[in-house]
Design an enzyme around this catalytic site. Structure first.
Site, PDB file in Angstrom:
ATOM      1  N   HIS A 184       5.986   6.186  45.962  1.00 35.17           N
ATOM      2  CA  HIS A 184       4.652   6.630  45.383  1.00 35.17           C
ATOM      3  C   HIS A 184       4.074   7.528  46.401  1.00 35.17           C
ATOM      4  O   HIS A 184       3.054   7.231  46.981  1.00 35.17           O
ATOM      5  CB  HIS A 184       3.949   5.333  45.065  1.00 35.17           C
ATOM      6  CG  HIS A 184       2.598   5.471  44.138  1.00 35.17           C
ATOM      7  ND1 HIS A 184       2.259   6.774  43.872  1.00 35.17           N
ATOM      8  CD2 HIS A 184       2.132   4.667  43.747  1.00 35.17           C
ATOM      9  CE1 HIS A 184       1.179   6.584  43.180  1.00 35.17           C
ATOM     10  NE2 HIS A 184       1.016   5.340  42.778  1.00 35.17           N
ATOM     11  N   LYS A 223      11.556   7.057  20.157  1.00 30.98           N
ATOM     12  CA  LYS A 223      12.838   7.437  19.133  1.00 30.98           C
ATOM     13  C   LYS A 223      14.033   7.635  19.862  1.00 30.98           C
ATOM     14  O   LYS A 223      15.040   8.173  19.466  1.00 30.98           O
ATOM     15  CB  LYS A 223      12.357   8.721  18.649  1.00 30.98           C
ATOM     16  CG  LYS A 223      11.225   8.778  17.731  1.00 30.98           C
ATOM     17  CD  LYS A 223      10.994  10.496  17.122  1.00 30.98           C
ATOM     18  CE  LYS A 223       9.521  10.494  16.569  1.00 30.98           C
ATOM     19  NZ  LYS A 223       9.378  11.853  16.471  1.00 30.98           N
ATOM     20  N   ARG A 268       5.000   9.024  35.882  1.00 36.56           N
ATOM     21  CA  ARG A 268       5.465   7.714  36.314  1.00 36.56           C
ATOM     22  C   ARG A 268       6.391   6.971  35.541  1.00 36.56           C
ATOM     23  O   ARG A 268       6.372   7.129  34.064  1.00 36.56           O
ATOM     24  CB  ARG A 268       4.061   6.713  36.107  1.00 36.56           C
ATOM     25  CG  ARG A 268       4.092   5.155  36.443  1.00 36.56           C
ATOM     26  CD  ARG A 268       2.788   4.551  36.742  1.00 36.56           C
ATOM     27  NE  ARG A 268       2.572   4.802  37.910  1.00 36.56           N
ATOM     28  CZ  ARG A 268       1.324   4.069  38.607  1.00 36.56           C
ATOM     29  NH1 ARG A 268       0.894   3.192  37.856  1.00 36.56           N
ATOM     30  NH2 ARG A 268       1.017   4.600  39.682  1.00 36.56           N
ATOM     31  N   ARG A 291      -5.751   4.035  38.124  1.00 36.44           N
ATOM     32  CA  ARG A 291      -5.982   5.145  39.306  1.00 36.44           C
ATOM     33  C   ARG A 291      -5.069   6.223  39.221  1.00 36.44           C
ATOM     34  O   ARG A 291      -5.756   7.481  39.666  1.00 36.44           O
ATOM     35  CB  ARG A 291      -5.767   4.109  40.592  1.00 36.44           C
ATOM     36  CG  ARG A 291      -6.930   3.512  41.271  1.00 36.44           C
ATOM     37  CD  ARG A 291      -6.329   2.451  42.021  1.00 36.44           C
ATOM     38  NE  ARG A 291      -5.686   1.486  41.401  1.00 36.44           N
ATOM     39  CZ  ARG A 291      -6.178   0.575  40.572  1.00 36.44           C
ATOM     40  NH1 ARG A 291      -7.668   0.246  40.653  1.00 36.44           N
ATOM     41  NH2 ARG A 291      -5.513  -0.306  40.052  1.00 36.44           N
ATOM     42  N   THR A 292      -3.723   6.132  39.269  1.00 39.33           N
ATOM     43  CA  THR A 292      -2.914   7.300  39.616  1.00 39.33           C
ATOM     44  C   THR A 292      -3.282   8.268  38.503  1.00 39.33           C
ATOM     45  O   THR A 292      -3.587   9.590  38.662  1.00 39.33           O
ATOM     46  CB  THR A 292      -1.604   6.744  39.525  1.00 39.33           C
ATOM     47  OG1 THR A 292      -1.296   5.784  40.652  1.00 39.33           O
ATOM     48  CG2 THR A 292      -0.928   8.013  40.015  1.00 39.33           C
TER      49      THR A 292
HETATM   50  C1  NCD Z   1       0.446   0.863  42.872  1.00 39.80           C
HETATM   51  C2  NCD Z   1       1.459   1.316  42.085  1.00 39.80           C
HETATM   52  O1  NCD Z   1       1.465   1.765  40.720  1.00 39.80           O
HETATM   53  O2  NCD Z   1       2.711   1.186  42.657  1.00 39.80           O
HETATM   54  N1  NCD Z   1      -0.846   1.212  42.134  1.00 39.80           N
HETATM   55  C3  NCD Z   1      -1.382   2.613  42.115  1.00 39.80           C
HETATM   56  O3  NCD Z   1      -0.809   3.466  42.030  1.00 39.80           O
HETATM   57  N2  NCD Z   1      -2.342   2.602  43.264  1.00 39.80           N
HETATM   58  C4  NCD Z   1       0.196  -0.346  43.244  1.00 39.80           C
HETATM   59  C5  NCD Z   1       0.907  -1.638  42.283  1.00 39.80           C
HETATM   60  O4  NCD Z   1       1.125  -1.446  41.156  1.00 39.80           O
HETATM   61  O5  NCD Z   1       0.857  -2.788  42.980  1.00 39.80           O
END
Ligand code: NCD
Length: 476
Positions: free
Chosen positions: A153, A104, A125, A75-76
């Site tokens: 997040h 590397k 991320r 999703r993100t």
């Molecule tokens: C979440 C995350 O990556 O923290 N997912 C997301 O971005 N919607 C929640 C999760 O991984 O549980």
């Protein structure tokens, strides 16, 4: 650099800025047209198949978004990329650490310096807490945190708040149950700060043993975000609730609520239940006994009109039979990821004349806390969170030993990167060559360049400091 804004924590945006992101997201949502509006009326995830590509290309043309993902994501990353495309911009991505220079041994600090000349904004991320903060320190373009370890997040929180706001027609004074892995879920950490800032009553429901909020998050809720815990008698009928916080709108109401907390009139209805999965990648055990939210859980009248939310992915803790329940809001919450991220990108890049973050004073969070900074490798205290970016073998040399000094009854050193607090430490003075045998309750000295913080006496003595006399209250 003037105008450069990073979003590494939900607290990098003040409430007015969050509202402004939502106002722009409303506008984009309208432009995205039929599909989303129809989904909204049905509120059923099952209907959420997107049939329509938005009008786009009006602006943002020429802007490039880089997505740097060192941890799995659906999703993100995809909603950020979709958002940028719908704005008429373009994206470049590095989503597989095994095929990037990370394999590397390249540091994040170097990577973001390079990517700063390839793109106009970065979404990152990373499995380490505080990684986004480190990236922001080295990038010369805006950095947006797409999830860093168990820390935060913030853009998920924007989707969550936006969902709450659209379902309840307001954001203030809601009652929200936050459930599941409160310890390991970064989405929850950003979310509870924001809920407190918008005056919510927060029902904390850990999904299993040891899954309460981390102590430093809990401390911040109580001490920085004006949350007051209500006595158990106020929610005795709800076994799943471990703690219930209400929020004072103004600091002077804090003591009023605290004094009257046993008479506090608690709204019965819960406006939303926020479910999260067990974050198995952040625990040493692969599986644990864990809660499940299903129609039985929701049968109590307090959940009659609740919105069931989940950042997704779900892996068993949220019954799929709820997908056809009118209370299910999670697929819609995910769909809002596009207009919300469009709005955030546009604001960070200044693509819309009347919606630019730079018009606000940067950040909500830091207040007057002083920054204590020691060069990398120098002796002195290190962050105690083993998953903090400062302990990463590649990144450590780039991460200065930085803490915010939080003056409190028992002062705290807050890691600049992962925001975990240290409460027991010693203060040593370079010029005097000694360390205080007792922690000073006040601001340590006028100049942090004269100070070294140590974890304990042994560390201070190894570094050549000797034990000083306890100081008199007024003296230096
Ligand atoms: C979440 C995350 O990556 O923290 N997912 C997301 O971005 N919607 C929640 C999760 O991984 O549980």
């Amino acid at each position: 650099m003037s105008g450069l804004r990073h979003v590494t924590s939900i607290n990098d945006l003040d409430n007015a800025e969050i509202e402004q992101v939502f106002a722009l997201a409303d506008k984009y949502l309208k432009e995205l047209g039929e599909t989303m509006e129809r989904t909204e009326r049905t509120r059923a995830g099952a209907n959420l198949t997107t049939q329509r590509i938005a009008k786009s290309g009006r602006m943002g043309t020429g802007s490039i978004l880089a997505t740097l993902f060192y941890e799995p994501s659906t999703r993100t990353r995809l909603s950020f990329e979709s958002a940028m495309l719908r704005l008429g911009g373009r994206t470049i991505t590095s989503a597989d650490p095994a095929t990037s220079s990370a394999a590397k041994g390249e540091s994040l600090a170097d990577t973001v310096r390079v990517v700063s000349s390839y793109a106009d904004a970065i979404v990152i991320r990373h499995p380490r807490d505080g990684a986004a903060k480190l990236a922001a320190q080295y990038a010369s373009i805006p950095v947006i945190n797409g999830g860093d370890g168990a820390h935060e997040h913030p853009t998920q929180t924007l989707c969550d708040l936006f969902t709450l706001r659209r379902h309840n027609k307001k954001l203030k004074n809601l009652s929200v149950a936050v459930s599941g892995d409160l310890r390991g879920s970064r989405t929850i950490h950003s979310f509870v700060y924001a809920l407190a800032r918008f005056g919510a009553a927060i029902r904390l429901m850990p999904g299993g043993k040891g899954m309460e909020l981390p102590a430093h998050v809990d401390w911040r809720l109580r001490n920085e975000f004006k949350c007051v815990p209500l006595p158990k008698a106020k929610y005795a009928e709800d076994d799943a609730v471990d703690a219930l916080y209400v929020t004072a709108e103004r600091p002077h109401q804090l003591s009023l609520i605290a004094d009257a907390s046993s008479n506090y009139k608690l709204k019965k209805a819960v406006d939303a239940v926020y479910v999260t999965r067990f974050q198995k990648e952040r625990w040493s055990e692969g599986a644990r006994d864990y809660m499940k939210v299903d129609s039985k859980f929701l049968q109590n009248s307090r959940y009659k009109n609740t919105s069931v939310m989940h950042p997704l992915p779900r892996v068993g803790e949220l019954d799929i039979a709820l997908d056809h329940d009118t209370r299910a809001a999670y697929f819609q919450q995910a769909a809002y990821g596009v207009p919300i991220r469009m709005a955030l990108i546009a604001e960070v890049l200044g693509l819309e004349k009347n919606f630019a973050l730079a018009q606000f004073k940067t950040g909500f969070r830091h207040g007057d806390y002083e920054l204590y900074e020691r060069p990398p490798g120098d002796s002195g205290i290190r962050c105690r969170n083993p998953n903090c970016i400062v302990h990463d073998p590649y990144e450590g040399p780039y991460a200065a030993n930085k803490f915010l000094y939080v003056p409190a009854e028992a002062p705290r050193l807050r890691c600049y990167y992962c925001e975990t607090d240290i409460v027991d430490f010693l203060i040593a003075h370079r010029r005097r060559g000694h360390y205080d045998s007792k922690l000073s309750r006040r601001r340590p000295v006028g100049d942090f360049r004269d100070v070294v913080f140590f974890a304990d006496e042994e560390a201070a003595e190894t570094a050549g400091f000797s034990k000083g006399q306890p100081r008199r209250a007024a003296g230096k």
